[in-house]
Design an enzyme around this catalytic site. Structure first.
Site, PDB file in Angstrom:
ATOM      1  N   GLY A 112      48.980  43.159 -52.828  1.00  0.00           N
ATOM      2  CA  GLY A 112      47.973  43.986 -52.173  1.00  0.00           C
ATOM      3  C   GLY A 112      48.421  44.364 -50.783  1.00  0.00           C
ATOM      4  O   GLY A 112      48.763  45.515 -50.499  1.00  0.00           O
ATOM      5  N   ARG A 113      48.471  43.367 -49.898  1.00  0.00           N
ATOM      6  CA  ARG A 113      48.920  43.568 -48.520  1.00  0.00           C
ATOM      7  C   ARG A 113      50.293  44.247 -48.479  1.00  0.00           C
ATOM      8  O   ARG A 113      50.532  45.137 -47.664  1.00  0.00           O
ATOM      9  CB  ARG A 113      48.999  42.204 -47.832  1.00  0.00           C
ATOM     10  CG  ARG A 113      49.421  42.227 -46.384  1.00  0.00           C
ATOM     11  CD  ARG A 113      49.835  40.840 -45.910  1.00  0.00           C
ATOM     12  NE  ARG A 113      48.965  39.787 -46.372  1.00  0.00           N
ATOM     13  CZ  ARG A 113      47.918  39.322 -45.705  1.00  0.00           C
ATOM     14  NH1 ARG A 113      47.615  39.825 -44.526  1.00  0.00           N
ATOM     15  NH2 ARG A 113      47.176  38.355 -46.211  1.00  0.00           N
ATOM     16  N   CYS A 135      29.576  42.528 -28.901  1.00  0.00           N
ATOM     17  CA  CYS A 135      28.991  41.554 -27.975  1.00  0.00           C
ATOM     18  C   CYS A 135      29.394  40.137 -28.389  1.00  0.00           C
ATOM     19  O   CYS A 135      28.562  39.310 -28.772  1.00  0.00           O
ATOM     20  CB  CYS A 135      27.475  41.710 -27.951  1.00  0.00           C
ATOM     21  SG  CYS A 135      26.679  40.795 -26.627  1.00  0.00           S
ATOM     22  N   GLU A 136      30.688  39.876 -28.346  1.00  0.00           N
ATOM     23  CA  GLU A 136      31.268  38.580 -28.689  1.00  0.00           C
ATOM     24  C   GLU A 136      32.493  38.371 -27.800  1.00  0.00           C
ATOM     25  O   GLU A 136      33.368  39.244 -27.745  1.00  0.00           O
ATOM     26  CB  GLU A 136      31.728  38.526 -30.158  1.00  0.00           C
ATOM     27  CG  GLU A 136      30.641  38.655 -31.188  1.00  0.00           C
ATOM     28  CD  GLU A 136      29.852  37.371 -31.364  1.00  0.00           C
ATOM     29  OE1 GLU A 136      30.336  36.305 -30.927  1.00  0.00           O
ATOM     30  OE2 GLU A 136      28.746  37.442 -31.940  1.00  0.00           O
TER      31      GLU A 136
END
Length: 432
Positions: A293-294, A362-363
């Site tokens: 896949g990757r 917002c992390e």
């Protein structure tokens, strides 16, 4: 200079992908923007297909693991290249069906398939259903009887091999949510149970030991273990399994220090193990499936952002904030995954500083990476993060109610939309 060979610098000093100026793509389609180079996707498909045909004498099939990146256009490209497909949900299965993908070339994975998903697989005529546990086998036997179907199944087996990769993406060891264990006798008991079923046909075995693997040895060991189990089934139950899926997980180059082996080297070495082990154990060589896949999608893609702010904290770090982040690429916050980045409109300049690329969510942990070499970046610059074709769009979210970016395919000097950018109305579409 770049981790992917489809990237270059034009006479303006700007980054190009597939020969197209990335700053022009950003201007035309907006940012954040996923860009996929179709030529790279097709080249990787062809290399895998040619290699499996060569080393397994035409007795094999490469099945693209669509969890890496799935959309209808990607399914069409994969089908056009003659590959099969691996899906893990009703959504991926439905996407393939709507794209016209040949359903008999699909394998359906998953450790907790619902009855609705199993019914859909039966309705669509999926080629192989990869059974993950006894409960699923019993439910599938019942559903198949009700619908008058006899699907082909494979069992997902844990071969007990350490893939030497990040703990979150190891899947072949006994302590895994996936599959049947060999060590406990669980897998053998499952095979006996399947052979007594009237409404399913055991067509093969499946294993997958992990992702982003650079060392070929564990993949060779997994093949040996699986063939040993096939021999045990033949010797003790009188049934010779005809198909063997050896999974995927082949590593790719995210940063210059990564040293992945060529696909062809993997295929040559593992096929030699398969042939010698089959000869040693008196087995017919099973039909081999692989599910990259990757290694098909990642290097084909980049993500383009617009720089919004530069924040220098003296003697600590410099933050470069972009208009995306963990909502379109959660891999750093999940796995501390490393990436290569370049200021697209200053690609010919020296990467003169090390920065932390921050997202807009917002992390505090919303980062693309830390201590990343980069050209001097200011507000308004276009930033490209490389090798984002896998597990970026497919893992994207609407965290902070951000709209998911568009996906653009480039080919032969032209670009086209494959997935439209979400709108604010899309965000509230299902709200009541």
């Amino acid at each position: 200079m770049f981790v992917s060979n489809n990237l270059d610098i034009n006479e303006k000093g700007n980054l190009t992908i597939g020969g197209i100026d990335t700053t022009e793509l950003a201007a035309e389609y907006g940012t954040p923007l996923y860009v996929m180079d179709e030529a790279v996707i097709r080249e990787s498909c062809q290399r895998f297909k040619n290699s499996i045909d060569k080393y397994y004498g035409g007795q094999g099939r490469v099945c693209y693991a669509s969890k890496a990146f799935s959309c209808m256009e990607m399914c069409r490209v994969i089908a056009d290249e003659g590959l099969g497909l691996e899906v893990v949900s009703a959504g991926e299965m439905y996407t393939a069906m709507k794209a016209g993908f040949p359903m008999e070339k699909i394998g359906f994975q998953g450790n907790n398939k619902t009855d609705e998903e199993l019914e859909l697989a039966l309705e669509f005529g999926v080629g192989n259903i990869v059974v993950d546990n006894i409960s699923e086998l019993d439910r599938l036997e019942k559903l198949a009887a009700e619908k008058g179907k006899r699907p082909h199944i494979m069992f997902r087996i844990k071969p007990g091999i350490d893939a030497h990769t990040h703990a979150f993406i190891k899947t072949g060891q006994i302590d895994s949510k996936f599959g049947f264990a060999l060590e406990t006798g669980e897998a053998f008991d499952a095979v006996k149970r399947a052979l007594s079923c009237k409404n399913v046909e055991l067509a093969g075995l499946h294993c997958h030991i992990g992702s982003q693997i650079f060392d070929i040895t564990p993949l060779e060991e997994a093949a040996e273990v699986m063939l040993g189990f096939i021999a045990k089934i033949k010797n003790e139950l009188g049934y010779e399994v005809k198909g063997l899926n050896l999974g995927g997980g082949f590593g790719i180059k995210y940063v210059n220090s990564d040293d992945p082996k060529p696909f062809e080297m993997y295929m040559e070495r593992v096929s030699a193990v398969v042939k010698s082990k089959c000869s040693e154990l008196g087995l017919s060589q099973p039909f081999i499936y692989l599910e990259p896949g990757r290694s098909i999608a990642a290097s084909a893609g980049i993500t383009l952002y617009t720089v919004g702010a530069r924040k220098v904290i003296p003697n600590i770090r410099t933050y470069i904030s972009v208009d995306g982040g963990m909502a379109d690429n959660p891999r750093y916050i999940l796995y501390q995954s490393e990436y290569d980045a370049v200021v697209a409109n200053k690609a010919s300049e020296e990467r003169s500083e090390k920065v932390t690329i921050a997202g807009k969510c917002c992390e505090s942990g919303d980062l693309i990476g830390e201590n990343m070499p980069l050209q001097h970046a200011e507000a308004g610059d276009i930033l490209a993060v490389c090798a984002t074709g896998a597990y970026n769009y497919s893992m994207s979210s609407n965290y902070n109610r951000l709209c998911k970016p568009a996906v653009v395919f480039v080919k032969d000097g032209k670009s086209r939309i494959a997935v439209k950018r979400e709108t604010l109305d899309d965000i509230i579409r299902n709200d009541i």
